[in-house]
Design an enzyme around this catalytic site. Structure first.
Site, mmCIF file in Angstrom:
data_model
loop_
_atom_site.group_PDB
_atom_site.id
_atom_site.type_symbol
_atom_site.label_atom_id
_atom_site.label_comp_id
_atom_site.label_asym_id
_atom_site.label_seq_id
_atom_site.Cartn_x
_atom_site.Cartn_y
_atom_site.Cartn_z
ATOM 1 N N HIS A 264 0.854 -1.188 0.000
ATOM 2 C CA HIS A 264 0.000 0.000 0.000
ATOM 3 C C HIS A 264 0.888 1.235 0.000
ATOM 4 O O HIS A 264 1.931 1.240 0.651
ATOM 5 C CB HIS A 264 -0.905 0.008 1.240
ATOM 6 C CG HIS A 264 -2.067 0.928 1.111
ATOM 7 N ND1 HIS A 264 -1.971 2.276 1.320
ATOM 8 C CD2 HIS A 264 -3.355 0.692 0.757
ATOM 9 C CE1 HIS A 264 -3.143 2.827 1.118
ATOM 10 N NE2 HIS A 264 -4.004 1.902 0.766
ATOM 11 N N ASP A 318 -7.904 -5.072 0.014
ATOM 12 C CA ASP A 318 -8.434 -5.929 -1.044
ATOM 13 C C ASP A 318 -8.154 -7.399 -0.813
ATOM 14 O O ASP A 318 -8.777 -8.254 -1.446
ATOM 15 C CB ASP A 318 -7.823 -5.521 -2.399
ATOM 16 C CG ASP A 318 -8.298 -4.157 -2.829
ATOM 17 O OD1 ASP A 318 -9.472 -3.861 -2.580
ATOM 18 O OD2 ASP A 318 -7.505 -3.392 -3.392
#
Ligand SMILES: CC(C)(COP(=O)(O)OP(=O)(O)OC[C@H]1O[C@@H](n2cnc3c(N)ncnc32)[C@H](O)[C@@H]1OP(=O)(O)O)[C@@H](O)C(=O)NCCC(=O)NCCS
Length: 382
Positions: A264, A318
């Site tokens: 991320h 996700d």
């Protein structure tokens, strides 16, 4: 002559607004909406309550929440012409494109001046929150040749969406899990789609155009589209033993390929939303049985932590969301539209914040072309 300003690709690290909506500290995995920790909101609130908090900046009282919920319920239905519009679209098309088209069309049905009319703006917020789930569910049914299911006036926001997909009232566990998933995706500061919403809103266009443009931005594989790819990644691992999964990860990393659902830009520890979603997944599996993908995911997380945890690469939101949605029976290509159903609250909160003391976005550029060229007439061009 003054020095040219520095060009920063993707505006990485450049502040685009002053905001009090979402606080993230990626070094310790902290995420707060309006100053409240995401863990507390996920445990104690409904999506409607969190949407109210994001949009209006404060937690609602019982009366305020009841009124807000009732207004949303009253706005869940779609104009029959919006349904007709969905029926004209190719059933093989991307659901995100159908959603963009229908939301943009809403601006033609609900005209008004949202800048000088706070009531129009408030109603637009409620309509968008209420109708985006109905559009997604209606599209899913229309493309399969089924009639859309009329929204319920009894069920909450999360339960009603699941109901509109199949026409069956979902279990309370499915509703709780889906409601929390909506809360977790509702806002995440200045990402691409939120920036898009603020840029579009800064022109003082209508809120439907703002949300339609944000949906278009969310659709890309570098943004909302990643959750759909995690399941195919997990399914692509043929040797599901611990050694096999480690070898698969090592090969992938050696080829410098990204493992979907990991890493991320902001978080350098496990994304707090992934931790909450994993907890929800285990609750679902305890009741309805596990999936092969989940077992592979847990082992892959362990192996990746060993291999690249030192570089700050851990599961992001996700990684477990697709596994949860799959267990709820949701088609894979609706994962990103579900992200939009949730994130519309964040986009609208940012629109309202942008409109306070608005200044139209007008960045600059660094000229790299040739200047002052002599025009060449058509018959002299080679
Ligand atoms: C999310 C993402 C775009 C963040 O990118 P970023 O902060 O710009 O990080 P970078 O792409 O610069 O990567 C930094 C390093 O970590 C590695 N890395 C980052 N994410 C990785 C992943 N998912 N798998 C393997 N390695 C990864 C990069 O290869 C790079 O290694 P290097 O320094 O040896 O070259 C990136 O992690 C990614 O593409 N993840 C997979 C897609 C995904 O899950 N997206 C959803 C995000 S919520």
């Amino acid at each position: 002559m003054t020095d040219a300003p520095e060009y920063i690709p993707g505006l990485a690290g450049v502040p685009a607004a002053r905001s009090s909506i979402c606080l993230i500290d990626g070094s310790v995995g902290k995420l707060q909406y309006r100053g409240y920790p995401i863990e507390v909101l996920a445990e104690r609130c409904s999506y409607e309550e969190v949407a109210y908090l994001l949009v209006f900046g404060r937690l609602p009282t019982t009366t305020q929440l009841d009124e807000f919920r009732n207004q949303m319920i009253a706005e869940r239905g779609l104009k029959f012409r919006i349904i007709d519009l969905l029926k004209t679209l190719p059933e093989s098309g991307e659901p995100m494109d159908a959603l963009t088209a229908a939301v943009a069309a809403m601006g033609m049905f609900y005209k008004g001046d949202h800048i000088s009319d706070p009531e129009f703006l408030r109603l637009s917020v409620i309509r968008l929150l209420a109708k985006v789930p109905t559009i997604v569910a209606a599209w899913d049914r229309i493309r399969k040749g089924d009639d859309p299911i009329k929204p319920s006036t009894e069920l909450g926001h999360a339960a009603n969406f699941l109901y509109m997909l199949e026409g069956k009232v979902p279990t309370s566990l499915a509703v709780k899990v889906f409601d929390v998933a909506l809360i977790l995706h509702a806002e995440h500061s200045m990402n691409a789609s939120t920036f898009t919403a603020r840029v579009t809103g800064s022109t003082l266009t209508d809120p439907y155009a703002v949300v339609a443009s944000a949906i278009g931005s969310l659709a890309g594989p570098l943004h909302g589209g990643a959750n759909e790819q995690v399941l195919s990644t997990l399914d692509g691992i043929s040797d599901r033993s611990a050694n096999g999964i480690r070898r698969w990860a090592e090969d992938r990393l050696a080829r410098k390929e990204k493992v979907m659902g990991f890493g991320h830009r902001v978080y350098k520890v496990k994304d707090p939303r992934a931790t909450i979603l994993q907890g929800l997944a285990t609750q679902l599996f305890a009741k309805f049985g596990s999936t092969p993908e989940y077992d592979v995911a847990v082992e892959l997380e362990t192996q990746m932590a060993d291999l690249v945890g030192g570089k700050g690469i851990y599961p992001n939101v996700d990684f477990y969301s697709g596994i949860v949605y799959q267990k709820l029976g949701i088609p894979t290509d609706l994962f990103t539209p579900i992200f939009a159903i949730s994130r519309v609250a964040g986009w609208l909160a940012h629109l309202l914040e942008q409109l306070e003391g608005n200044r139209i976005f007008r960045p600059t550029q660094i000229w790299v072309g040739e200047a002052d060229r002599a025009f060449v007439s058509m018959d002299e061009r080679s």
